[in-house]
Design a protein around this motif. Structure first.
Motif, PDB file in Angstrom:
ATOM      1  N   LEU A   1     -44.113 -38.772 -10.888  1.00 39.43           N
ATOM      2  CA  LEU A   1     -44.098 -38.795 -12.351  1.00 39.43           C
ATOM      3  C   LEU A   1     -45.505 -38.945 -12.918  1.00 39.43           C
ATOM      4  O   LEU A   1     -45.813 -38.378 -13.971  1.00 39.43           O
TER       5      LEU A   1
ATOM      6  N   TRP B   1     -47.428 -35.721 -13.665  1.00 40.14           N
ATOM      7  CA  TRP B   1     -46.995 -34.889 -14.795  1.00 40.14           C
ATOM      8  C   TRP B   1     -46.906 -35.672 -16.103  1.00 40.14           C
ATOM      9  O   TRP B   1     -46.367 -35.180 -17.080  1.00 40.14           O
ATOM     10  N   ILE B   2     -47.446 -36.876 -16.087  1.00 37.12           N
ATOM     11  CA  ILE B   2     -47.282 -37.751 -17.242  1.00 37.12           C
ATOM     12  C   ILE B   2     -47.970 -37.168 -18.476  1.00 37.12           C
ATOM     13  O   ILE B   2     -49.073 -36.653 -18.409  1.00 37.12           O
TER      14      ILE B   2
ATOM     15  N   ASP C   1     -43.995 -35.635 -23.433  1.00 36.57           N
ATOM     16  CA  ASP C   1     -42.854 -35.327 -22.554  1.00 36.57           C
ATOM     17  C   ASP C   1     -41.940 -36.552 -22.472  1.00 36.57           C
ATOM     18  O   ASP C   1     -42.115 -37.434 -21.636  1.00 36.57           O
TER      19      ASP C   1
ATOM     20  N   LYS D   1     -38.888 -36.811 -21.543  1.00 39.16           N
ATOM     21  CA  LYS D   1     -38.078 -36.872 -20.326  1.00 39.16           C
ATOM     22  C   LYS D   1     -38.840 -37.579 -19.195  1.00 39.16           C
ATOM     23  O   LYS D   1     -38.293 -38.443 -18.518  1.00 39.16           O
ATOM     24  N   THR D   2     -40.110 -37.228 -19.015  1.00 37.56           N
ATOM     25  CA  THR D   2     -40.914 -37.856 -17.954  1.00 37.56           C
ATOM     26  C   THR D   2     -41.125 -39.336 -18.239  1.00 37.56           C
ATOM     27  O   THR D   2     -41.046 -40.166 -17.335  1.00 37.56           O
TER      28      THR D   2
ATOM     29  N   GLU E   1     -37.981 -41.078 -17.381  1.00 31.69           N
ATOM     30  CA  GLU E   1     -37.853 -41.204 -15.921  1.00 31.69           C
ATOM     31  C   GLU E   1     -38.744 -42.336 -15.398  1.00 31.69           C
ATOM     32  O   GLU E   1     -38.337 -43.079 -14.505  1.00 31.69           O
TER      33      GLU E   1
END
Length: 149
Positions: free
Chosen positions: A120, A123-124, A128, A130-131, A134
């Motif tokens: 994670l 791609w933080i 975003d 969703k990230t 997560e």
């Protein structure tokens, strides 16, 4: 009179039996066995105490990692991506340190959580959602793991 004689005989017989049982106990090494058992118990108590201290230290380190991860989410929400990544990396280092000290089953569980956090963190992005969600989910999993350690 007869009753006094019987009482004296019973007392003498009981005393003789007690002396014989004590001598038998000493001859068979009863004291040595007792000392061995006491030493085994002391060793077990020290081992349990050591494990408890290590568990508490591991929990403390994981708690610090949780604090870093929570701060990283806050930094991410304010748009400070570099600070967020730095905090995540610090948390990961702490998690890796604890992993090395755990039993295999617990280590594998913690490693799985850490791997997800690492994925994670690549791609933080504050936009975003969703990230970020997560990451918060992994933080909750880590908190549960820490509480049950």
């Amino acid at each position: 009179m007869l009753k006094d004689t019987i009482n004296k005989f019973s007392l003498a017989f009981s005393t003789l039996a007690l002396i014989i049982s004590i001598l038998t106990f000493l001859k068979t090494g009863g004291i040595v066995d007792i000392k061995k058992q006491i030493n085994i118990m002391k060793k077990d108590i020290k081992e349990v105490k050591s494990q408890t201290e290590m568990r508490m230290e591991n929990r403390s380190i994981l708690f610090d990692a949780l604090y870093d991860l929570t701060d990283s989410v806050d930094s991410l929400r304010t748009g400070n991506i570099s600070e967020s990544k730095r905090l995540i990396n610090e948390a990961i280092e702490k998690i890796v340190y604890v992993e090395r000290r755990l039993t295999e089953k617990k280590r594998l569980h913690l490693e799985k959580i850490r791997n997800e956090i690492e994925k994670l963190s690549l791609w933080i992005n504050p936009d975003d959602i969703k990230t970020v969600g997560e990451l918060e989910y992994q933080i909750r999993l880590l908190r549960i793991f820490e509480e049950n350690l």
